[in-house]
Design a protein around this motif. Structure first.
Motif, PDB file in Angstrom:
ATOM      1  N   VAL A   1      21.232 -13.338  -0.063  1.00  0.00           N
ATOM      2  CA  VAL A   1      21.927 -14.453   0.784  1.00  0.00           C
ATOM      3  C   VAL A   1      22.291 -13.841   2.133  1.00  0.00           C
ATOM      4  O   VAL A   1      22.336 -14.275   3.299  1.00  0.00           O
ATOM      5  N   ALA A   2      23.021 -12.620   1.868  1.00  0.00           N
ATOM      6  CA  ALA A   2      23.598 -11.841   3.168  1.00  0.00           C
ATOM      7  C   ALA A   2      22.554 -11.557   3.885  1.00  0.00           C
ATOM      8  O   ALA A   2      22.549 -11.512   5.319  1.00  0.00           O
ATOM      9  N   TRP A   3      21.501 -11.064   3.450  1.00  0.00           N
ATOM     10  CA  TRP A   3      20.094 -10.809   4.362  1.00  0.00           C
ATOM     11  C   TRP A   3      19.611 -11.724   5.159  1.00  0.00           C
ATOM     12  O   TRP A   3      19.162 -11.628   6.113  1.00  0.00           O
ATOM     13  N   MET A   4      19.542 -12.953   4.218  1.00  0.00           N
ATOM     14  CA  MET A   4      18.965 -14.204   4.966  1.00  0.00           C
ATOM     15  C   MET A   4      20.098 -14.769   6.269  1.00  0.00           C
ATOM     16  O   MET A   4      19.535 -15.106   7.423  1.00  0.00           O
ATOM     17  N   ALA A   5      21.547 -14.423   5.948  1.00  0.00           N
ATOM     18  CA  ALA A   5      22.306 -14.666   6.745  1.00  0.00           C
ATOM     19  C   ALA A   5      22.141 -13.955   8.241  1.00  0.00           C
ATOM     20  O   ALA A   5      22.286 -14.128   9.293  1.00  0.00           O
TER      21      ALA A   5
ATOM     22  N   GLY B   1      29.426  -8.783  -0.279  1.00  0.00           N
ATOM     23  CA  GLY B   1      30.137  -7.966   0.581  1.00  0.00           C
ATOM     24  C   GLY B   1      29.810  -6.782   0.795  1.00  0.00           C
ATOM     25  O   GLY B   1      29.636  -6.317   2.431  1.00  0.00           O
ATOM     26  N   GLU B   2      29.028  -5.940  -0.053  1.00  0.00           N
ATOM     27  CA  GLU B   2      28.560  -4.672   0.299  1.00  0.00           C
ATOM     28  C   GLU B   2      27.351  -4.663   1.256  1.00  0.00           C
ATOM     29  O   GLU B   2      26.770  -3.909   2.266  1.00  0.00           O
ATOM     30  N   ALA B   3      26.386  -5.784   1.007  1.00  0.00           N
ATOM     31  CA  ALA B   3      25.281  -5.881   1.698  1.00  0.00           C
ATOM     32  C   ALA B   3      25.572  -6.321   3.178  1.00  0.00           C
ATOM     33  O   ALA B   3      24.974  -5.997   4.151  1.00  0.00           O
ATOM     34  N   ALA B   4      26.439  -7.109   3.148  1.00  0.00           N
ATOM     35  CA  ALA B   4      27.105  -7.637   4.491  1.00  0.00           C
ATOM     36  C   ALA B   4      27.661  -6.497   5.537  1.00  0.00           C
ATOM     37  O   ALA B   4      27.343  -6.486   6.527  1.00  0.00           O
ATOM     38  N   GLU B   5      28.235  -5.446   4.868  1.00  0.00           N
ATOM     39  CA  GLU B   5      28.777  -4.264   5.396  1.00  0.00           C
ATOM     40  C   GLU B   5      27.547  -3.483   6.027  1.00  0.00           C
ATOM     41  O   GLU B   5      27.657  -3.218   7.077  1.00  0.00           O
TER      42      GLU B   5
END
Ligand code: AMP
Ligand code: ZN
Ligand code: FE
Ligand code: FE
Length: 274
Positions: free
Chosen positions: A21-25, A48-52
């Motif tokens: 989801v973070a990657w797609m965002a 959260g980790e992926a977003a960072e």
């Protein structure tokens, strides 16, 4: 600006893992995104980790199912996923969802559909088996041609609601819990409750007195008229504005895409703007 503050992952009934989801965002160029899984914070650490790593702003969230005049959904934003009171409540929500899944199996068995809890756990993975998982089962086994048909024929019928129930917190309890975890509480998708304008006005007034912080005025399935009404009600009651698609992945909600475009003049009213 492009953002999305209402997204689901495999931590509840979404199709994609929290990191996906973070990657797609990030790929869609969103300025900020929130993960808001149903009744759980289990996906927040991964997202959260992926977003960072991706350098994209992330708002840890939740969507709590409550019982009021109807099943009302309350979104929480900026919550601390280590808050013990919140974790304790999420454990209780999970337990109640698991019990309800067993009730749904029993009820479907009574309808001549031989579904088992083991099969449903296969559909849900590490999440609690929820109605969209049952809808997937019903489609795979030829009991419904589409997800909406699975709900119309089985999972959202009067008979279903008589046979299957689960204890849910009040709106006030959900709002208090979100505040205790350091977050802001938002009324999700007002259009879904099918209230007339006056009833919704009174309902929002009452939730504001209970501590509500905002209304999800922008929503993927809104008509422009609905969005205008919700913006007017938010302003009238001194509430912040939120904006989310309710993306679950195209297999779960085929008509809902990730990402919402909002005019820049709303920036200051948005829930995460401090
Ligand atoms: P649950 O939290 O397990 O009760 O599942 C609720 C989810 O099922 C909602 O978030 C919707 O995505 C979906 N849902 C509920 N009612 C319907 C319906 N009538 N048609 C399609 N999807 C529905
Ligand atoms: Zn959902
Ligand atoms: Fe919802
Ligand atoms: Fe949702």
């Amino acid at each position: 600006m492009k953002l999305d503050l209402h997204l689901h992952s495999t931590a509840s009934d979404g199709q994609y893992r929290p990191a996906e989801v973070a990657w797609m965002a990030a790929e869609k160029g969103l300025e900020i995104f929130a993960l808001t899984d149903h009744d759980t914070v289990a996906g927040l650490a991964e997202a959260g980790e992926a977003a960072e790593k991706l350098g994209i702003r992330f708002l840890p969230g939740i969507e709590i199912s409550t019982q009021d005049v109807d099943e009302i959904h309350i979104l929480g934003f900026g919550i601390d996923d280590r808050c013990e009171a919140l974790l304790e409540s999420c454990r209780a929500f999970a337990e109640s969802r698991l019990k309800r899944a067993a009730l749904i199996c029993d009820w479907l068995n009574g309808q001549g559909i031989p579904v088992t809890m083991e099969e449903m756990q296969g559909y849900a993975g590490r999440a609690m088996p929820s109605r969209p998982h049952f809808a997937a089962y019903l489609m795979d086994h030829g009991y419904a041609a589409s997800r909406s048909e699975a709900f119309e024929r089985y999972l959202d019928t009067a008979e279903y609601h008589r046979a299957v129930n689960r204890v849910r917190p009040s709106c006030k309890k959900a709002i208090d819990l979100i505040h205790e975890a350091g977050g802001l509480a938002v009324l999700a998708h007002p259009a879904q409750y099918k209230m007339d304008d006056e009833t919704l006005d009174g309902f929002i007034r009452r939730l504001k007195a209970d501590g509500l912080d905002g209304v999800e005025c922008f929503y993927s399935r809104n008509t422009p008229e609905q969005t205008a009404l919700f913006l007017a009600l938010a302003e009238k009651h001194g509430l912040r504005v939120s904006c989310g698609s309710d993306f679950h992945g195209e297999l779960v909600k085929p008509d809902v895409r990730m990402g919402m475009e909002v005019e820049d003049r709303f920036r200051k009213a948005l829930i995460w703007h401090r």
